[in-house]
Design an enzyme around this catalytic site. Sequence first.
Site, mmCIF file in Angstrom:
data_model
loop_
_atom_site.group_PDB
_atom_site.id
_atom_site.type_symbol
_atom_site.label_atom_id
_atom_site.label_comp_id
_atom_site.label_asym_id
_atom_site.label_seq_id
_atom_site.Cartn_x
_atom_site.Cartn_y
_atom_site.Cartn_z
ATOM 1 N N LYS A 111 0.861 -1.187 0.000
ATOM 2 C CA LYS A 111 0.000 0.000 0.000
ATOM 3 C C LYS A 111 0.893 1.231 0.000
ATOM 4 C CE LYS A 111 -4.400 1.058 0.128
ATOM 5 N NZ LYS A 111 -5.551 0.297 -0.377
HETATM 6 P P1 NAD Z 1 -13.074 8.130 -2.641
HETATM 7 O O1 NAD Z 1 -12.109 9.175 -2.292
HETATM 8 O O2 NAD Z 1 -13.474 7.928 -4.055
HETATM 9 O O3 NAD Z 1 -14.443 8.310 -1.812
HETATM 10 C C1 NAD Z 1 -14.534 8.531 -0.448
HETATM 11 C C2 NAD Z 1 -15.859 9.258 -0.210
HETATM 12 O O4 NAD Z 1 -16.090 9.373 1.188
HETATM 13 C C3 NAD Z 1 -15.860 10.689 -0.768
HETATM 14 O O5 NAD Z 1 -17.078 10.922 -1.458
HETATM 15 C C4 NAD Z 1 -15.739 11.565 0.479
HETATM 16 O O6 NAD Z 1 -16.352 12.828 0.329
HETATM 17 C C5 NAD Z 1 -16.459 10.708 1.500
HETATM 18 N N1 NAD Z 1 -16.035 11.003 2.866
HETATM 19 C C6 NAD Z 1 -14.803 11.277 3.327
HETATM 20 N N2 NAD Z 1 -14.829 11.494 4.646
HETATM 21 C C7 NAD Z 1 -16.117 11.342 5.028
HETATM 22 C C8 NAD Z 1 -16.785 11.436 6.270
HETATM 23 N N3 NAD Z 1 -16.139 11.748 7.377
HETATM 24 N N4 NAD Z 1 -18.123 11.207 6.296
HETATM 25 C C9 NAD Z 1 -18.815 10.901 5.163
HETATM 26 N N5 NAD Z 1 -18.204 10.794 3.960
HETATM 27 C C10 NAD Z 1 -16.891 11.019 3.896
HETATM 28 O O7 NAD Z 1 -12.484 6.773 -2.019
HETATM 29 P P2 NAD Z 1 -12.836 5.283 -2.423
HETATM 30 O O8 NAD Z 1 -11.866 4.836 -3.435
HETATM 31 O O9 NAD Z 1 -14.291 5.180 -2.671
HETATM 32 O O10 NAD Z 1 -12.458 4.534 -1.065
HETATM 33 C C11 NAD Z 1 -13.337 4.487 0.044
HETATM 34 C C12 NAD Z 1 -12.888 3.375 0.975
HETATM 35 O O11 NAD Z 1 -12.874 2.129 0.246
HETATM 36 C C13 NAD Z 1 -11.492 3.522 1.564
HETATM 37 O O12 NAD Z 1 -11.464 2.951 2.849
HETATM 38 C C14 NAD Z 1 -10.635 2.683 0.615
HETATM 39 O O13 NAD Z 1 -9.438 2.233 1.207
HETATM 40 C C15 NAD Z 1 -11.585 1.539 0.344
HETATM 41 N N6 NAD Z 1 -11.280 0.789 -0.881
HETATM 42 C C16 NAD Z 1 -11.241 1.402 -2.095
HETATM 43 C C17 NAD Z 1 -10.997 0.635 -3.235
HETATM 44 C C18 NAD Z 1 -11.017 1.224 -4.625
HETATM 45 O O14 NAD Z 1 -10.970 0.467 -5.596
HETATM 46 N N7 NAD Z 1 -11.135 2.538 -4.784
HETATM 47 C C19 NAD Z 1 -10.746 -0.731 -3.120
HETATM 48 C C20 NAD Z 1 -10.810 -1.325 -1.865
HETATM 49 C C21 NAD Z 1 -11.082 -0.551 -0.756
#
Ligand code: NAD
Length: 473
Positions: A111
Amino acid sequence: MAGEAFLKSIEINFQQAIKLLDELGYDIGLDQGLVNQILAANSTYLVRFGVRLRGEMHTFTGYRSVHSEHFEPVKGGIRYASNVNQNEVEALAALMSFKCALVEVPFGGSKGGLIIDPKDWTTDEMERITRRFTQELAKRDLIHPSQNVPAPDVGTGEREMAWMADEYRRLHPAELNAWACVTGKPVSKGGISGRTEATGRGVQYALQAFFDHPMDVKKARLSPGLSGKRIIIQGLGNVGYYAALFLSTEDKALITHVLERDGSIINKDGINILALKEHLIKFGTVKGFDGFVSEGIDLLEAEADILIPAAMELVITAKNARMIKAPLIIEAANGPVSAEADDILNEMGTIIIPDLYANAGGVTVSYFEWIKNLSRIRFGRMQRRAEETRISALIEGIIALTGSDFPEHLAKKAIQGGKEIDLVRSGLEDTMRNAYEVISKTWNSDKRIKDLRTAAMMVAIKRIAQSYSSMGI
Ligand code: NAD
């Protein structure tokens, strides 16, 4: 500190699974030394680099942690956020090793992260910063098609992956597999159809798999079927958006609450997710959308059937766990439930579908993208037309033999289906269903295995131990 608590949570989960494997008499050939080796991050690289922007030098701090190299390349996203820190990156790298083992993706865990708030910089500046970071990672093979393959995470997406791939190609113009140095690229730059939606799509498949196991649904005190289930989702980013979209439009679940950074939307009849996302993109906020309220995290405690934290880690802790009413939580985000909250929720009988399984759709489709890059051919390109011809002939045969018409919608469905997106979804669904089958079987095999998280971790550890022992370690 959040990163430290996150790392601790993973360690606790890991140690519980090891203890149970031992108590249940599984001989997986792990002595204490090997247990410690599996748990610890192999290396974490910290880099500080300068980029001249707006007439002055700005220093940025980035990390890339390699958790386990039992399979190479190692794989894991790159996060852009102002609170990135070493513990968090190491916790996420460890989770990647367990996740890959669980869904049988032959990668070790890694990561990365960069301490930055992307909102502070213009697109051109972000590109320069990302390219410099890529150069630093490339110097140490921390971005490399056969060693270490980053992907998107919070704050990064197709755009950043395209810059990284392009920078890597410039540094290694003769490298045949250069495109395979990162996944999550746009389809026009060596990406694969369905990668952007993959993690959210995987969350949907995970829930479908759960609801196909009546015994597990009963444990959650829920009625059968996803249709009509009331869902709270936190975070409408990449993962949350696609999960909410597919669950509402395809499974007919009701997204009653969407919690975002600057407030929430409530609609007990179900929120129109597509319209809300369009609003969010246009105005940069959920404010102004029908059903807006200024409350945020407190709404995790609202009445619902399913709670989907899809934003960030440690949003459910000892502070609010007792107030959570949803009987089923699916961890679309990494590490949203702390170890203490996990214990409390277990006591309350809340069922948690854990992150290491629930959000593995992203790395699964990344694996497909990596294979596509190495083979340099789009999935389905060779077979699609041949399959269409064969199935059309079969349908014509059935019509000739029976003298009846073949239902048009079924014919269409049977003939189509060989496109890359169909194959990706099929591979992802198969992966998520198979993994759930194994986790559920483990969970239901002994009363001492108290939850899905422990069951998932036991499966992952067994697989990692197997690959260590096949290496003679
Ligand atoms: P992203 O940045 O696209 O989206 C995150 C969203 O959460 C945003 O819309 C943001 O405004 C919102 N947010 C942030 N803080 C917040 C809060 N305090 N309250 C409410 N909403 C809030 O990120 P993502 O890629 O969707 O990732 C989200 C989670 O999923 C993370 O934990 C990431 O590690 C995990 N994840 C992502 C992927 C991927 O393919 N992108 C894969 C596995 C796991």
